[in-house]
Write an enzyme that holds these catalytic residues in place. Structure first.
Site, PDB file in Angstrom:
ATOM      1  N   ARG A 171     -46.513 -56.666 -11.280  1.00  0.00           N
ATOM      2  CA  ARG A 171     -46.917 -55.412 -11.090  1.00  0.00           C
ATOM      3  C   ARG A 171     -47.040 -54.523 -12.185  1.00  0.00           C
ATOM      4  O   ARG A 171     -46.165 -53.967 -12.827  1.00  0.00           O
ATOM      5  CB  ARG A 171     -45.700 -54.729 -10.078  1.00  0.00           C
ATOM      6  CG  ARG A 171     -45.365 -55.375  -8.996  1.00  0.00           C
ATOM      7  CD  ARG A 171     -44.328 -54.750  -8.030  1.00  0.00           C
ATOM      8  NE  ARG A 171     -43.076 -54.703  -8.822  1.00  0.00           N
ATOM      9  CZ  ARG A 171     -42.705 -53.829  -9.327  1.00  0.00           C
ATOM     10  NH1 ARG A 171     -43.169 -52.286  -9.191  1.00  0.00           N
ATOM     11  NH2 ARG A 171     -41.520 -53.516 -10.287  1.00  0.00           N
ATOM     12  N   ARG A 175     -52.819 -46.213 -12.265  1.00  0.00           N
ATOM     13  CA  ARG A 175     -52.908 -45.203 -11.309  1.00  0.00           C
ATOM     14  C   ARG A 175     -54.187 -44.200 -11.565  1.00  0.00           C
ATOM     15  O   ARG A 175     -54.534 -43.984 -12.583  1.00  0.00           O
ATOM     16  CB  ARG A 175     -51.561 -44.263 -11.690  1.00  0.00           C
ATOM     17  CG  ARG A 175     -51.256 -43.388 -10.726  1.00  0.00           C
ATOM     18  CD  ARG A 175     -50.069 -42.602 -11.207  1.00  0.00           C
ATOM     19  NE  ARG A 175     -48.602 -43.485 -11.189  1.00  0.00           N
ATOM     20  CZ  ARG A 175     -47.365 -43.007 -11.882  1.00  0.00           C
ATOM     21  NH1 ARG A 175     -47.569 -42.153 -12.923  1.00  0.00           N
ATOM     22  NH2 ARG A 175     -46.546 -43.866 -11.776  1.00  0.00           N
ATOM     23  N   ARG A 249     -33.033 -62.062 -25.145  1.00  0.00           N
ATOM     24  CA  ARG A 249     -33.621 -61.480 -26.307  1.00  0.00           C
ATOM     25  C   ARG A 249     -32.639 -60.506 -26.818  1.00  0.00           C
ATOM     26  O   ARG A 249     -31.884 -59.927 -26.166  1.00  0.00           O
ATOM     27  CB  ARG A 249     -34.780 -60.903 -25.911  1.00  0.00           C
ATOM     28  CG  ARG A 249     -36.139 -61.486 -25.677  1.00  0.00           C
ATOM     29  CD  ARG A 249     -36.569 -62.468 -27.078  1.00  0.00           C
ATOM     30  NE  ARG A 249     -37.358 -61.653 -27.872  1.00  0.00           N
ATOM     31  CZ  ARG A 249     -37.852 -61.864 -29.115  1.00  0.00           C
ATOM     32  NH1 ARG A 249     -37.178 -63.116 -29.546  1.00  0.00           N
ATOM     33  NH2 ARG A 249     -38.529 -60.937 -29.859  1.00  0.00           N
ATOM     34  N   ARG A 281     -40.961 -49.463 -30.142  1.00  0.00           N
ATOM     35  CA  ARG A 281     -40.904 -48.153 -30.036  1.00  0.00           C
ATOM     36  C   ARG A 281     -40.185 -47.053 -31.027  1.00  0.00           C
ATOM     37  O   ARG A 281     -39.123 -47.818 -31.640  1.00  0.00           O
ATOM     38  CB  ARG A 281     -40.460 -47.952 -28.656  1.00  0.00           C
ATOM     39  CG  ARG A 281     -39.269 -48.681 -28.177  1.00  0.00           C
ATOM     40  CD  ARG A 281     -39.292 -48.571 -26.508  1.00  0.00           C
ATOM     41  NE  ARG A 281     -38.191 -49.661 -25.889  1.00  0.00           N
ATOM     42  CZ  ARG A 281     -38.139 -49.826 -24.673  1.00  0.00           C
ATOM     43  NH1 ARG A 281     -38.718 -49.234 -23.746  1.00  0.00           N
ATOM     44  NH2 ARG A 281     -37.151 -50.756 -24.568  1.00  0.00           N
ATOM     45  N   GLU A 301     -36.728 -49.472 -32.628  1.00  0.00           N
ATOM     46  CA  GLU A 301     -36.338 -50.631 -31.905  1.00  0.00           C
ATOM     47  C   GLU A 301     -37.031 -51.805 -32.182  1.00  0.00           C
ATOM     48  O   GLU A 301     -38.261 -51.914 -32.009  1.00  0.00           O
ATOM     49  CB  GLU A 301     -36.490 -50.173 -30.303  1.00  0.00           C
ATOM     50  CG  GLU A 301     -36.025 -51.354 -29.293  1.00  0.00           C
ATOM     51  CD  GLU A 301     -35.872 -50.704 -28.309  1.00  0.00           C
ATOM     52  OE1 GLU A 301     -35.475 -49.694 -27.613  1.00  0.00           O
ATOM     53  OE2 GLU A 301     -36.075 -51.698 -27.124  1.00  0.00           O
ATOM     54  N   TYR A 349     -32.409 -59.232 -15.005  1.00  0.00           N
ATOM     55  CA  TYR A 349     -32.832 -57.953 -15.775  1.00  0.00           C
ATOM     56  C   TYR A 349     -32.920 -56.739 -14.895  1.00  0.00           C
ATOM     57  O   TYR A 349     -33.758 -56.211 -14.385  1.00  0.00           O
ATOM     58  CB  TYR A 349     -34.437 -58.295 -16.234  1.00  0.00           C
ATOM     59  CG  TYR A 349     -35.091 -57.307 -17.246  1.00  0.00           C
ATOM     60  CD1 TYR A 349     -34.704 -56.304 -17.527  1.00  0.00           C
ATOM     61  CD2 TYR A 349     -36.494 -57.704 -17.505  1.00  0.00           C
ATOM     62  CE1 TYR A 349     -35.470 -55.545 -18.525  1.00  0.00           C
ATOM     63  CE2 TYR A 349     -37.396 -56.918 -18.227  1.00  0.00           C
ATOM     64  CZ  TYR A 349     -36.613 -55.857 -18.647  1.00  0.00           C
ATOM     65  OH  TYR A 349     -37.497 -54.954 -19.436  1.00  0.00           O
ATOM     66  N   ASP A 351     -32.019 -52.979 -13.840  1.00  0.00           N
ATOM     67  CA  ASP A 351     -32.098 -51.586 -14.229  1.00  0.00           C
ATOM     68  C   ASP A 351     -30.778 -51.127 -13.865  1.00  0.00           C
ATOM     69  O   ASP A 351     -29.993 -51.595 -13.025  1.00  0.00           O
ATOM     70  CB  ASP A 351     -33.142 -50.614 -13.663  1.00  0.00           C
ATOM     71  CG  ASP A 351     -34.342 -51.204 -14.042  1.00  0.00           C
ATOM     72  OD1 ASP A 351     -34.666 -51.584 -15.361  1.00  0.00           O
ATOM     73  OD2 ASP A 351     -35.651 -50.965 -13.442  1.00  0.00           O
TER      74      ASP A 351
HETATM   75  N1  UDP Z   1     -45.402 -53.332 -21.468  1.00  0.00           N
HETATM   76  C1  UDP Z   1     -46.588 -53.165 -22.225  1.00  0.00           C
HETATM   77  N2  UDP Z   1     -47.117 -52.308 -23.068  1.00  0.00           N
HETATM   78  C2  UDP Z   1     -46.098 -50.941 -23.058  1.00  0.00           C
HETATM   79  C3  UDP Z   1     -44.991 -50.812 -22.465  1.00  0.00           C
HETATM   80  C4  UDP Z   1     -44.607 -52.089 -21.698  1.00  0.00           C
HETATM   81  O1  UDP Z   1     -47.465 -54.054 -22.162  1.00  0.00           O
HETATM   82  O2  UDP Z   1     -46.673 -50.005 -23.945  1.00  0.00           O
HETATM   83  C5  UDP Z   1     -44.937 -54.452 -20.407  1.00  0.00           C
HETATM   84  C6  UDP Z   1     -44.288 -55.328 -21.517  1.00  0.00           C
HETATM   85  O3  UDP Z   1     -44.953 -56.515 -20.875  1.00  0.00           O
HETATM   86  C7  UDP Z   1     -43.081 -55.300 -21.400  1.00  0.00           C
HETATM   87  C8  UDP Z   1     -42.901 -54.772 -19.927  1.00  0.00           C
HETATM   88  O4  UDP Z   1     -43.965 -53.920 -19.817  1.00  0.00           O
HETATM   89  O5  UDP Z   1     -42.417 -56.562 -21.558  1.00  0.00           O
HETATM   90  C9  UDP Z   1     -41.790 -53.867 -19.650  1.00  0.00           C
HETATM   91  O6  UDP Z   1     -41.561 -52.975 -20.743  1.00  0.00           O
HETATM   92  P1  UDP Z   1     -40.601 -51.717 -20.528  1.00  0.00           P
HETATM   93  O7  UDP Z   1     -40.609 -51.123 -22.052  1.00  0.00           O
HETATM   94  O8  UDP Z   1     -40.812 -50.848 -19.511  1.00  0.00           O
HETATM   95  O9  UDP Z   1     -39.062 -52.381 -20.555  1.00  0.00           O
HETATM   96  P2  UDP Z   1     -37.531 -51.746 -20.971  1.00  0.00           P
HETATM   97  O10 UDP Z   1     -37.384 -52.636 -22.204  1.00  0.00           O
HETATM   98  O11 UDP Z   1     -37.900 -50.498 -20.992  1.00  0.00           O
HETATM   99  O12 UDP Z   1     -37.008 -52.432 -19.899  1.00  0.00           O
END
Ligand code: UDP
Length: 367
Positions: A171, A175, A249, A281, A301, A349, A351
């Protein structure tokens, strides 16, 4: 000394479980190998800023029961997550929405954006996507994939998108409105005062010992006995990796206190989607709580390969690991009076909202 429950891990799972079992009149002891409570939601004050020490945690849920539950322990602010992505010095709004499309292609209307995406999707030949790259191309097309997904995903998982399973991004929401809210959930926010306060409230009146690992506890605290164990560490480690090691990871956080800087990046979360930049990020913590204090704290990070002894942050739920996890789960059924919970105990995984919901389900089954 006897406890009804020994709880290994003072994170969100362990503390919700302990809290609920105490309410049922059970005597609980919570232990954690880190020198503090809170697990990965732990926050601490630095430069007067509430810092998310193990990665940004933004609470979001559509589950009213979970929202009401967590709200008993703290008040949440009105933070809405709207990350910005940087690719080669251009900035794009996330999630992929009309602001993103307009910046990428100069389009103004949803009809124009849809037409452009159709064109971009032609890069995928059709059929059932066999890997993450094909999945992304089929969903969002080449431009978005190459600028905003490929590099970030490969950094995060340490593998080529062609070797990653398609389901990781089943998914990818597109949007067609100018709405930068990353989540679709009904409820969202950051706890005022930090997550550690919430965990502290959850653990009120419960015995807690930090700075002691499960291994050390077993060897040195033979005077303590207990009826059941709630274990939120890694399930494969619990069994001494006897069926093999699951993959995880890891992350490395580099935090900087900038005393003289008031506003470093203008947003709480900025993603760096280029492969060449080693971090995924930068978090500027004060923006989670609309901070106006002098000085700021930022965290870069860096995704990292996990090896035994490192902190595991993400399970790698591909086919190979899922199969091994199922074998551990079978083994776990044979462990009398042991319950596995949380991201590591259940290799999910999760939340934060799903973590809480899963624990509350387990609690229902306990006497
Ligand atoms: N993702 C991406 N680009 C972005 C942010 C997220 O492609 O700028 C994809 C990427 O495949 C990643 C997934 O969305 O593995 C989930 O990322 P998110 O940062 O939402 O995960 P979190 O670490 O916050 O759980």
């Amino acid at each position: 000394m006897y406890y009804d429950y020994l709880i290994v891990g003072a994170g969100l799972s362990g503390s919700v479980f302990a809290h609920e079992m105490k309410k049922k009149g059970k005597k609980c002891l919570v232990i954690d190998k880190r020198p503090h409570i809170g697990g990965n939601v732990y926050t601490e004050e630095r430069l007067n800023v509430c810092v998310h020490c193990y990665g940004a945690h933004i609470f979001h849920t559509s589950d009213k029961a979970v929202w009401d539950y967590i709200s008993q322990f703290g008040e949440f602010n009105h933070y809405v997550n709207s990350p910005v992505a940087v690719y080669k010095d251009e900035l794009y709004n996330l999630p992929f929405n009309m602001n993103t499309f307009s910046k990428l292609w100069g389009v103004k209307t949803p009809t124009q954006a849809k037409a452009k995406i159709e064109e971009e999707r032609a890069a995928f030949s059709g059929g059932e996507p066999k890997n993450l790259e094909e999945q992304a191309l089929s969903l969002v097309g080449k431009d978005i994939y190459e600028k905003l997904i490929k590099g970030y995903t490969e950094k995060q998982w340490g593998r080529s998108c062609r070797e990653l399973p398609a389901f990781l991004i089943k998914r990818l929401p597109l949007r067609f409105t100018y709405d930068n809210n990353y989540f679709n959930d009904r409820y969202q926010g950051i706890p005022i005062g930090g997550y550690t306060e919430i965990v502290r409230k959850l653990l009120e009146g419960i015995d807690v010992e930090t700075g002691i690992s499960w291994q050390e506890f077993r060897q040195t605290r033979r005077d303590i006995t207990y009826g059941s164990l709630f274990y939120t560490g890694m399930i494969d480690e619990y069994f001494d990796y006897k069926l093999g090691s699951l993959e995880y990871r890891s992350l490395r956080f580099e935090t900087e206190e900038l005393q003289e800087e008031e506003n470093y990046q203008g947003n709480a979360v900025v993603n760096y989607t280029e492969r060449e930049i080693p971090y995924t990020r930068i978090i500027e913590h004060k923006h989670f709580v609309f901070g106006t204090q002098k000085g700021t704290v930022i965290t870069r990070e860096y995704p990292a390969q996990w090896k035994k002894g490192d902190e595991p942050y993400y399970p790698v739920n591909d086919e190979k690991n899922e199969k091994l996890y199922e074998e551990y789960r079978e083994l776990a059924k044979g462990e009398e009076n042991v319950i596995f919970g949380g991201r590591l105990g259940q290799y999910r995984y999760y939340d934060m909202d799903k973590t809480i919901a899963a624990v509350l389900e387990i609690v229902k089954k306990q006497p």
